[in-house]
Write a protein that holds these residues in place. Sequence first.
Motif, short mmCIF file in Angstrom:
data_model
loop_
_atom_site.label_atom_id
_atom_site.label_comp_id
_atom_site.label_asym_id
_atom_site.label_seq_id
_atom_site.Cartn_x
_atom_site.Cartn_y
_atom_site.Cartn_z
N MET A 1 0.84 -1.18 0.00
CA MET A 1 0.00 0.00 0.00
C MET A 1 0.89 1.25 0.00
SD MET A 1 -3.23 0.69 2.34
CE MET A 1 -3.14 2.06 3.41
N ILE A 2 0.55 2.22 -0.83
CA ILE A 2 1.32 3.46 -0.95
C ILE A 2 0.87 4.44 0.12
CG2 ILE A 2 1.82 5.42 -2.43
CD1 ILE A 2 1.39 3.59 -4.82
N ASP A 3 1.86 5.02 0.81
CA ASP A 3 1.57 6.03 1.83
C ASP A 3 1.19 7.33 1.14
OD1 ASP A 3 1.41 7.65 4.02
OD2 ASP A 3 3.57 7.72 4.38
N GLN A 4 -0.03 7.79 1.33
CA GLN A 4 -0.49 9.02 0.70
C GLN A 4 -0.65 10.15 1.70
OE1 GLN A 4 -3.49 8.63 -2.21
NE2 GLN A 4 -2.29 7.19 -3.34
N THR A 5 -0.01 10.00 2.85
CA THR A 5 -0.03 11.05 3.86
C THR A 5 0.78 12.23 3.34
OG1 THR A 5 -0.09 9.37 5.58
CG2 THR A 5 0.54 11.60 6.26
N PRO A 6 0.22 13.45 3.38
CA PRO A 6 1.00 14.61 2.92
C PRO A 6 2.29 14.73 3.72
CG PRO A 6 -1.29 15.20 3.30
CD PRO A 6 -1.11 13.81 3.83
N LYS A 7 3.33 15.15 3.03
CA LYS A 7 4.63 15.34 3.66
C LYS A 7 4.96 16.83 3.69
CE LYS A 7 6.46 10.81 2.42
NZ LYS A 7 5.19 10.21 2.19
N LYS A 8 5.77 17.21 4.67
CA LYS A 8 6.20 18.60 4.79
C LYS A 8 7.60 18.76 4.20
CE LYS A 8 3.23 19.83 8.60
NZ LYS A 8 3.11 20.55 9.87
N TYR A 9 7.81 19.88 3.53
CA TYR A 9 9.07 20.16 2.86
C TYR A 9 9.59 21.52 3.33
CZ TYR A 9 7.73 16.32 -0.15
OH TYR A 9 7.36 15.08 -0.62
N LYS A 10 10.88 21.58 3.57
CA LYS A 10 11.56 22.80 4.00
C LYS A 10 12.34 23.35 2.81
CE LYS A 10 15.31 24.26 7.07
NZ LYS A 10 16.27 23.77 8.09
N ILE A 11 11.96 24.55 2.36
CA ILE A 11 12.62 25.20 1.24
C ILE A 11 13.64 26.18 1.80
CG2 ILE A 11 12.30 26.69 -0.76
CD1 ILE A 11 9.37 25.57 -0.81
N PHE A 12 14.89 26.01 1.41
CA PHE A 12 15.95 26.90 1.87
C PHE A 12 17.04 26.93 0.81
CE2 PHE A 12 17.27 22.75 3.15
CZ PHE A 12 18.65 22.75 3.09
#
Length: 119
Positions: A1-12
């Motif tokens: 099963m594919i994890d479709q939980t949104p992920k957080k990304y840090k842009i720097f």
Amino acid sequence: MIDQTPKKYKIFHTCDIGNQSIYVESDSDPTDAAIYCQMLMEAKIDDSVIVSNLGIASALVTFYNCRHTSSTKGAINIDMHDERDNRCGTWFKNNVDNDEKSVFYRDGLVNFLKPHLHD
């Protein structure tokens, strides 16, 4: 099963003075779209311009289905300097040189990003 939980990304950016990181949340990795925004502005304006982290995040929210979010430990890093360097050459030719045929092309993106440039 594919994890479709949104992920957080840090842009720097490696060259940031102080903490100028901006965070977005997405169901899919927005790194390519972020680098496309940076490289597109280099190609359209001048290769010395840098799109601010806020500009990149705002474009990701406006054009690429991301959402603004708060800072968080454990976010996935998008180092605009390193990721950009990793996409020179073939990736650049396929996406930026071929701009309107790129999966990342969005009408109005260049004008949207212009206020967010540093030179």
